[in-house]
Design a protein around this motif. Structure first.
Motif, mmCIF file in Angstrom:
data_model
loop_
_atom_site.group_PDB
_atom_site.id
_atom_site.type_symbol
_atom_site.label_atom_id
_atom_site.label_comp_id
_atom_site.label_asym_id
_atom_site.label_seq_id
_atom_site.Cartn_x
_atom_site.Cartn_y
_atom_site.Cartn_z
ATOM 1 N N MET A 147 -5.948 11.756 8.446
ATOM 2 C CA MET A 147 -5.619 11.315 9.780
ATOM 3 C C MET A 147 -4.259 10.620 9.794
ATOM 4 N N LEU A 148 -4.038 9.780 8.812
ATOM 5 C CA LEU A 148 -2.792 9.019 8.758
ATOM 6 C C LEU A 148 -1.593 9.949 8.610
ATOM 7 N N GLU A 149 -1.694 10.904 7.704
ATOM 8 C CA GLU A 149 -0.596 11.843 7.505
ATOM 9 C C GLU A 149 -0.430 12.789 8.683
ATOM 10 N N GLY A 150 -1.468 12.914 9.475
ATOM 11 C CA GLY A 150 -1.400 13.735 10.670
ATOM 12 C C GLY A 150 -0.738 13.026 11.841
ATOM 13 N N GLY A 151 -0.431 11.726 11.638
ATOM 14 C CA GLY A 151 0.273 10.991 12.684
ATOM 15 C C GLY A 151 -0.554 9.957 13.419
ATOM 16 N N THR A 152 -1.822 9.816 13.060
ATOM 17 C CA THR A 152 -2.668 8.825 13.717
ATOM 18 C C THR A 152 -2.258 7.430 13.280
ATOM 19 N N ILE A 168 -7.241 4.135 12.973
ATOM 20 C CA ILE A 168 -8.065 4.422 11.801
ATOM 21 C C ILE A 168 -8.881 3.188 11.438
ATOM 22 N N GLN A 169 -8.250 2.016 11.529
ATOM 23 C CA GLN A 169 -8.950 0.755 11.267
ATOM 24 C C GLN A 169 -10.151 0.616 12.185
ATOM 25 N N LYS A 170 -9.956 0.884 13.456
ATOM 26 C CA LYS A 170 -11.042 0.779 14.438
ATOM 27 C C LYS A 170 -12.128 1.822 14.159
ATOM 28 N N SER A 220 -10.218 -6.153 9.116
ATOM 29 C CA SER A 220 -8.895 -6.467 8.587
ATOM 30 C C SER A 220 -8.119 -5.183 8.293
ATOM 31 N N ILE A 221 -6.851 -5.171 8.680
ATOM 32 C CA ILE A 221 -5.997 -4.020 8.397
ATOM 33 C C ILE A 221 -5.798 -3.867 6.888
ATOM 34 N N LYS A 222 -5.897 -4.973 6.155
ATOM 35 C CA LYS A 222 -5.757 -4.924 4.696
ATOM 36 C C LYS A 222 -6.836 -4.043 4.070
ATOM 37 N N THR A 223 -8.036 -4.130 4.584
ATOM 38 C CA THR A 223 -9.125 -3.288 4.086
ATOM 39 C C THR A 223 -8.811 -1.827 4.334
ATOM 40 N N THR A 224 -8.292 -1.529 5.501
ATOM 41 C CA THR A 224 -7.959 -0.140 5.843
ATOM 42 C C THR A 224 -6.878 0.400 4.930
ATOM 43 N N THR A 225 -5.873 -0.414 4.627
ATOM 44 C CA THR A 225 -4.793 0.066 3.770
ATOM 45 C C THR A 225 -5.273 0.351 2.354
ATOM 46 N N VAL A 226 -6.301 -0.352 1.913
ATOM 47 C CA VAL A 226 -6.869 -0.073 0.590
ATOM 48 C C VAL A 226 -7.475 1.331 0.575
ATOM 49 N N TYR A 227 -8.118 1.711 1.656
ATOM 50 C CA TYR A 227 -8.788 3.004 1.728
ATOM 51 C C TYR A 227 -7.870 4.153 2.139
ATOM 52 N N THR A 228 -6.721 3.847 2.645
ATOM 53 C CA THR A 228 -5.773 4.901 3.030
ATOM 54 C C THR A 228 -4.559 4.821 2.128
ATOM 55 N N HIS A 229 -4.420 5.787 1.287
ATOM 56 C CA HIS A 229 -3.276 5.834 0.375
ATOM 57 C C HIS A 229 -2.140 6.538 1.098
ATOM 58 N N ILE A 230 -1.095 5.796 1.377
ATOM 59 C CA ILE A 230 0.027 6.338 2.129
ATOM 60 C C ILE A 230 0.907 7.148 1.186
ATOM 61 N N SER A 231 1.080 8.394 1.522
ATOM 62 C CA SER A 231 1.882 9.267 0.675
ATOM 63 C C SER A 231 3.365 9.046 0.919
#
Length: 54
Positions: A1-6, A11-13, A19-30
């Protein structure tokens, strides 16, 4: 989803993270995604450059 532009906040919601910090742990930004990021100053410079060409 993140790489698709969301946006990561959607995504956090969607993942019900408080916490956005939790979301960033689960989403590895390429690197592909980070290369798309453009600063507001770069955007303004492009607009100015395009206007002065016309």
């Amino acid at each position: 989803m993140l790489e698709g532009g969301t946006d990561i906040r959607y995504i956090q919601k969607f993942l019900s993270h408080s916490s956005i910090k939790t979301t960033t742990v689960y989403t590895h930004i390429s690197q592909k995604s980070t290369k798309k990021i453009e600063s507001p100053l770069d955007k303004m410079a492009k607009k100015y450059k395009n206007k002065s060409k016309n």
